[in-house]
Design an enzyme around this catalytic site. Structure first.
Site, PDB file in Angstrom:
ATOM      1  N   GLU A  19      36.987  36.986  39.374  1.00 34.48           N
ATOM      2  CA  GLU A  19      37.581  35.665  39.586  1.00 34.48           C
ATOM      3  C   GLU A  19      36.522  34.594  39.753  1.00 34.48           C
ATOM      4  O   GLU A  19      36.663  33.488  39.209  1.00 34.48           O
ATOM      5  CB  GLU A  19      38.511  35.678  40.804  1.00 34.48           C
ATOM      6  N   HIS A  24      49.362  40.277  48.891  1.00 36.89           N
ATOM      7  CA  HIS A  24      49.959  39.883  47.614  1.00 36.89           C
ATOM      8  C   HIS A  24      51.245  39.086  47.811  1.00 36.89           C
ATOM      9  O   HIS A  24      52.143  39.135  46.978  1.00 36.89           O
ATOM     10  CB  HIS A  24      50.275  41.118  46.764  1.00 36.89           C
TER      11      HIS A  24
END
Lengths: 342, 326
Positions: A76, A145
């Site tokens: 990322e 998440h």
């Protein structure tokens, strides 16, 4: 009341997909980067194996090729940073940060580069970058998440933050984000991807203006402010309140930075009561921010203190009954509204 | 847990039992997910040999850190499968009291310092665990498992550098199962090798057949011994294979071929160990069958335990956010 069926129904996922597709057709500088946004690597017979973890980019690689639809390593910091660089030098990248909780891996690129370059460089460099990211609890995905975290990003000058609430706003805000010359983060709530909406989604490309909220339902007794998924919760609560004889106005915030202060104040001046329903953690949240706004600028109009509905100050639990307690729901909103209505 | 660091019949049967228990646990977990009792899980079937060969050398007070796909790490490290199954179902009796679920199983008493859902996120933490052992002057070892996908995260490189300059007792164990979600290894890893990257940090880098628990055992033994001696970290790249999709609902044939799957499944780790045990006369088929039955019975008991356990109380939502907060 008989409601007309929407002329063109799309799912939330289809709406986002169509937005990206139309912008890629219109503007060849638009590219998309992220993990498994096509899938299958460069294997000839396995193209588009995934089309994104949430299938938001399904089919795009077939139409636009791997030059513009780029599967990345799980890096990322690398690919969000590359998105900033590409945006600074002639492209209009869309970067997929699968879940917002992963922002920590690439925070430096977002907060120090994407947000600040335009300002630090004297306004001479634009960063027309769109980051789209998955948010929201309610899917049994546990603490890493399921967050929303949008309030963190609104803290940074230089970033724009939008949260669609249905397929219509998902398409319009995505297009607006891509066309915007500043970095925009689009927060897509995963619960909205599984709901069928009876809203019309025009086929042609259109923008939902960044910075503007929408009155999702008019009312006179109390203002319910929703953000993304909680707009749906507010609408459900408004129906329940209606049945109990209270007219609730639902303001769908849509844009968190910039925020439509004016619309919030206008609504509150009419209803004189406000409940802000926010799926982010309570501390330093959008709900707190709006509460402060209303207290400062509409104090004389208020018949009751502003009321915030947030999850508790706890990470998202895995166990189903605990998770159900965590997410704001219709009942908690109705209870809060009745609290200020009394 | 006693270690099984000498290669003999006991160790072989322990490894066999462990791998079979993992496989049966994962098969049952899938059935539980299909029945809607949990929502998705990352199956470790196919990768059983990797943590088993290494954990044979570990003590209860050595540490293991895992990933989103970590049921096999937990079982190999000796975590109770009743509590694991309860955790999968979100029950109060689970390893994490229902707060963590399938991606975050932890059991400090067994040295399982948690599975982690953010790719690469566990690697620097494991490095810190190694630092702690060194500063406290123990000979504990820290083992971190991660996938080929995580090898592209910067933290792996920062952690290998730190562990090398400080000579920390850390095993960096990459389970190269060929796929990061749907994306093939060769599409994202430059140079075609993860173990080669160790050279840049002046630590041993070993590529090993992760489908052979005997090879895992040997390589793991060397790396654990080196760490315990205070000679520093090792990077192990175990060549393995995930039989199922990334999280269960996805069909892996969407991104890989049947021929490839057959190639790896023919070299199945349990099949290979079974042949080794039988051919060399360490045990007979009956002995292995009774271990199979034991594993199945234990799984059935775990399901019963989990089913009969209560969900957490509503009040548990706010417990354990902090120790004190006033």
């Amino acid at each position: 009341m008989v409601q007309a069926q929407a002329v063109r129904q799309l799912s939330y996922i289809q709406a986002v997909n169509e937005a990206i597709r139309q912008e890629m057709e219109r503007d060849e500088t638009v590219i998309v980067m992220g993990e498994d946004i096509a899938g299958g690597g460069d294997r000839e017979d396995k193209q588009d194996a995934w089309g994104g973890p949430m299938r938001l980019t399904k089919g795009l690689v077939g139409d636009f090729g791997r030059q513009r639809i780029r599967d990345t390593p799980i890096s990322e910091a690398g690919f969000v940073g590359a998105g900033v660089g590409a945006a600074a030098s002639g492209l209009r990248p869309v970067v997929d940060l699968m879940y917002v909780s992963f922002f920590g891996v690439c925070a430096d690129q977002i907060t120090n580069n994407a947000a600040k370059i335009h300002y630090m460089f004297g306004g001479k460099v634009n960063i027309p970058l769109t980051i789209m990211t998955g948010i929201g609890a309610g899917t049994g995905s546990a603490a890493q998440h399921s967050e929303t975290l949008y309030s963190i990003f609104t803290h940074f000058p230089g970033l724009k933050c939008v949260v669609p609430s249905d397929p219509y706003t998902a398409k319009g805000l995505m297009i607006a984000a891509i066309r915007d010359n500043d970095p925009v983060i689009v927060f897509n709530n995963r619960q909205l991807m599984g709901i069928r909406f009876d809203v019309d989604v025009p086929e042609e490309a259109y923008e939902v203006e960044i910075g503007k909220s929408n009155i999702a339902k008019e009312g006179t007794d109390v203002t319910l402010v929703g953000i993304g998924y909680t707009t749906k919760v507010c609408l459900d609560a408004a129906a329940e309140l209606e049945a109990q004889g209270h007219s609730a106005e639902v303001l769908d915030l849509l844009s968190l930075s910039p925020m439509d202060d004016e619309a919030i104040l206008e609504s509150v001046q009419k209803t004189r009561k406000i409940v802000i329903v926010d799926e982010d953690y309570p501390r330093c949240s959008i709900a707190s921010d709006i509460s402060a706004l209303v207290a400062e600028q509409a104090f004389d109009y208020l018949d009751a203190p502003p009321r915030r509905v947030n999850p508790p100050h706890a990470p998202v639990p895995y166990s189903r009954p605990l998770e159900a307690l965590w997410v704001p729901n219709k009942d908690t909103v109705v209870e809060a509204a009745l609290g200020v209505l009394e | 847990m006693t270690t099984h660091s000498t290669m003999n019949k006991d160790t072989l049967l322990w490894m066999y039992s462990t791998m079979v228990t993992i496989r049966r646990f994962e098969e049952q977990s899938r059935r539980e997910a299909d029945a809607g009792k949990l929502r998705g899980m990352h199956s470790s079937i196919g990768q059983e040999a990797v943590p088993t060969g290494i954990s044979a050398h570990l003590r209860d007070n050595d540490f293991v850190l895992g990933t989103h796909r970590s049921h096999h790490h937990c079982i190999a490290k000796g975590v109770d499968i009743n509590e694991m199954m309860a955790e999968l179902l979100g029950k109060a009796t689970g390893t994490n009291s229902g707060k963590g679920g399938t991606m975050h199983i932890a059991d400090i008493n067994k040295g399982m310092l948690g599975a982690n859902g953010v790719v690469g996120s566990n690697i620097p933490v494991a490095t810190g665990v190694g630092l702690s052992a060194k500063v406290r002057g123990t000979d504990q070892v820290s083992v971190v498992f991660f996938g080929d996908g995580a090898s592209s995260q910067g933290v792996l490189h920062e952690s290998m550098n730190l562990a090398s300059i400080w000579k920390l007792p850390v095993l960096f164990v990459c389970e190269n199962n060929r796929y990061a979600e749907s994306t093939p290894f060769e599409f994202t890893v430059a140079g075609g090798s993860i173990s080669n990257r160790a050279a840049g940090y002046d630590i041993p880098g070993v590529s090993v057949d992760g489908q052979s628990v005997l090879e895992m055992f040997e390589v793991g033994g060397e790396a654990v011994a080196r760490a315990r001696r205070g000679d520093g970290p090792t990077l192990i790249e175990a060549q393995t294979y995930r039989y199922h999709g990334h999280f269960g609902a996805d069909d892996p044939l969407g991104y890989r071929s049947e021929e490839e799957q057959e190639y790896y499944m023919d070299r199945d780790c349990i099949k290979q160990l079974t042949a080794h045990i039988i051919e060399n006369g360490f045990a007979g088929e009956d002995d292995l069958q009774s271990l199979d039955e034991k594993a199945l019975a234990a799984i059935a008991e775990a399901v019963r335990f989990a089913d009969e356990s209560p969900f957490p109380d509503d009040a548990d939502l706010m417990t354990d956010v902090y120790n004190t907060y006033a």
